[in-house]
Design an enzyme around this catalytic site. Structure first.
Site, mmCIF file in Angstrom:
data_model
loop_
_atom_site.group_PDB
_atom_site.id
_atom_site.type_symbol
_atom_site.label_atom_id
_atom_site.label_comp_id
_atom_site.label_asym_id
_atom_site.label_seq_id
_atom_site.Cartn_x
_atom_site.Cartn_y
_atom_site.Cartn_z
ATOM 1 N N PHE A 92 0.993 -1.321 0.124
ATOM 2 C CA PHE A 92 -0.236 -0.097 0.094
ATOM 3 C C PHE A 92 0.886 1.433 -0.102
ATOM 4 C CE2 PHE A 92 -2.301 3.510 1.622
ATOM 5 C CZ PHE A 92 -3.548 3.583 0.935
ATOM 6 N N ASP A 102 9.484 2.919 2.137
ATOM 7 C CA ASP A 102 8.380 3.789 2.466
ATOM 8 C C ASP A 102 7.918 3.770 3.801
ATOM 9 O OD1 ASP A 102 5.702 4.718 2.838
ATOM 10 O OD2 ASP A 102 4.598 3.887 1.224
ATOM 11 N N LYS A 161 2.564 11.106 7.380
ATOM 12 C CA LYS A 161 1.694 10.935 8.545
ATOM 13 C C LYS A 161 2.029 11.533 9.633
ATOM 14 C CE LYS A 161 -0.958 7.054 6.886
ATOM 15 N NZ LYS A 161 -0.693 6.106 5.929
HETATM 16 C C1 LIG Z 1 -0.775 6.123 4.219
HETATM 17 C C2 LIG Z 1 0.404 5.762 3.727
HETATM 18 C C3 LIG Z 1 0.603 6.158 2.320
HETATM 19 C C4 LIG Z 1 -0.282 7.128 1.511
HETATM 20 O O1 LIG Z 1 -0.554 8.267 2.511
HETATM 21 P P1 LIG Z 1 -1.554 9.545 2.149
HETATM 22 O O2 LIG Z 1 -0.967 10.716 3.113
HETATM 23 O O3 LIG Z 1 -2.873 8.976 2.881
HETATM 24 O O4 LIG Z 1 -1.500 9.781 0.864
HETATM 25 C C5 LIG Z 1 1.543 5.741 1.514
HETATM 26 N N1 LIG Z 1 2.364 4.644 2.059
HETATM 27 C C6 LIG Z 1 2.121 4.156 3.210
HETATM 28 C C7 LIG Z 1 3.036 3.038 3.614
HETATM 29 C C8 LIG Z 1 1.061 4.489 4.114
HETATM 30 O O5 LIG Z 1 0.791 3.993 5.155
#
Ligand SMILES: *Cc1c(COP(=O)(O)O)cnc(C)c1O
Length: 405
Positions: A146, A231, A260
């Site tokens: 994700f 990520d 985040k």
């Molecule tokens: C939440 C998330 C994203 C996307 O972040 P948004 O601020 O919702 O666009 C990307 N990578 C990971 C691992 C995430 O948990």
């Protein structure tokens, strides 16, 4: 009075349902205010927040130090665009690059934008530095990933809900099973620019790769002149008991993608952090964002980085995570089929005989606990790192009640 407020609450939830696009299926709770780990609804009922906005609230709701930084900046300067310099961006970028042990920061707003930025940087690096032929660069990604919701990103998601009907999809991504380093070794060729991975897969249900996986990915990337992009948008910034999930193996990626919790639960703030030889490939005008690096977000982000630099939250996450694990362990075989945990972050698989994840989340809500299900049978537990051990115990008690009813 209570009945009136309840009616008002229902009316507000209905208004949301009538006028907000149905891209979410929220649990029936109407948040009105919050402090620390507790959210209060319109009727004054309190809920323990075990979701923390998917780890965007690592420091809890309204952390006084972060609020103070935001308030102070709010009165002074909030937005300039990057057309001009602002006096908060330099200090924020310098603190964040130091936290990451890297040279440069590229600030954006959302996580998906950080991922998109990482993809652009990796491709430009592939053409300009590695010498990949034009438009031939590929990026290796994992099954079950994700990385956000933009069109390029959903193109390489294998979750049908995220992916289907949003094509045509951007080419240039190669899938391998998550946690399988030898599959990455086999997939790498001369046109591979990067390997893009979550060091722990969050949305997939807190999936922790086998020991040694990240170390082996690091070796493979170094040997083959391929960038390792981590990520850490959900896994980073204290959640796993270290600053980054990569730290669990002492691994340093070429690029960190952060988001985040970086915004302190107040503003959207994301960043790509890398050394000059990687992030330096981007030239003026090639990438940007109107709000990226704005002084309000930079002031908040600087405070967040200062808080993380002390190591206090990482230590808390580690100790509280061990506490949570000990509390959850006895539930295995009693409604819980498996628990995966890293720091203060748990994926709890519910035995289908005891109900779907969504049903468990609704029953926990009725008992004053906020959690979110993922992929049907899993509930994810990721409270603010400021939670107390006694509050964890209380929450697990509620889960025990729900599973025994
Ligand atoms: C939440 C998330 C994203 C996307 O972040 P948004 O601020 O919702 O666009 C990307 N990578 C990971 C691992 C995430 O948990």
């Amino acid at each position: 009075m209570g009945a009136t407020l309840e009616n008002l609450g229902l009316a507000l939830i209905q208004a949301e349902g009538a006028h907000v696009a149905h891209n979410y299926h929220p649990l029936p709770v109407l948040a009105h205010s919050a402090e620390g780990v507790w959210v209060t609804d319109i009727e004054g009922k309190r809920y323990l927040d075990l979701l923390s906005a998917y780890s965007a609230l690592n420091f809890g709701h309204g952390h006084p130090a972060i609020l103070a930084a935001a308030r102070e900046q709010l009165e002074k300067l909030t937005l300039t665009s990057r057309a001009f310099h602002n006096d908060r961006l330099g200090p924020f970028a310098s603190a964040l690059s130091q936290l990451c042990g890297k040279d440069l920061v590229l600030p954006m707003n959302t996580g998906a934008e950080a991922v998109e930025t990482g993809i652009k940087v990796a491709r430009a690096w592939g053409y300009r530095t590695k010498g990949i032929p034009a438009d031939a660069a590929t990026i290796i990604v994992a099954n079950g990933n994700f990385h956000g919701r933009t069109t390029t990103i959903v193109g390489f998601s294998d979750d049908p809900t995220a992916h289907d009907d949003f094509g045509p999809y951007a080419p240039g991504f190669v899938h391998v099973p998550y946690g399988d380093a030898e599959a990455i070794a086999a997939a790498i060729d001369e046109n591979t620019a990067a390997v893009l991975l979550e060091p722990i897969q969050g949305e997939a249900g807190v999936v922790v790769p086998p020991d040694g996986f990240l170390t082996r990915v690091r070796e493979l990337c170094t040997e083959n002149n391929v960038l390792f992009i981590a990520d850490e948008i959900q896994s980073g910034l204290g959640r796993v008991g270290e600053t980054f999930a990569c730290d669990r193996e002492g691994v340093v990626p070429d690029m960190y993608l952060l988001g985040k919790a970086l915004g302190g639960g107040i503003v959207p703030l994301s960043a790509v952090v890398a050394n000059e030889d990687v992030l330096g490939v981007i030239r003026p005008g090639e990438h940007g964002s109107t709000f990226g690096g704005n002084p309000l977000a930079a002031a908040v982000g600087l405070r967040v980085v200062e808080m993380l630099a002390s190591g206090e939250f990482q230590t808390r996450a580690k100790a509280l995570g061990e506490h949570l694990e000990a509390a959850l362990h006895p539930l295995i075989g009693h409604g819980v089929s498996a628990v995966r945990i890293a720091g203060l972050w748990a994926g709890v698989d519910i035995d289908p005989a005891f109900g779907a994840g969504r049903e468990i989340a609704e029953k926990l809500l009725a008992r004053g606990v906020l959690v979110k299900d993922t992929h049907g049978q899993t509930i994810r537990i990721a409270p603010p790192l400021t939670i107390r051990a006694t509050e964890i115990d209380w929450a697990v008690e509620q889960l025990k009640h729900v599973l025994s009813a």
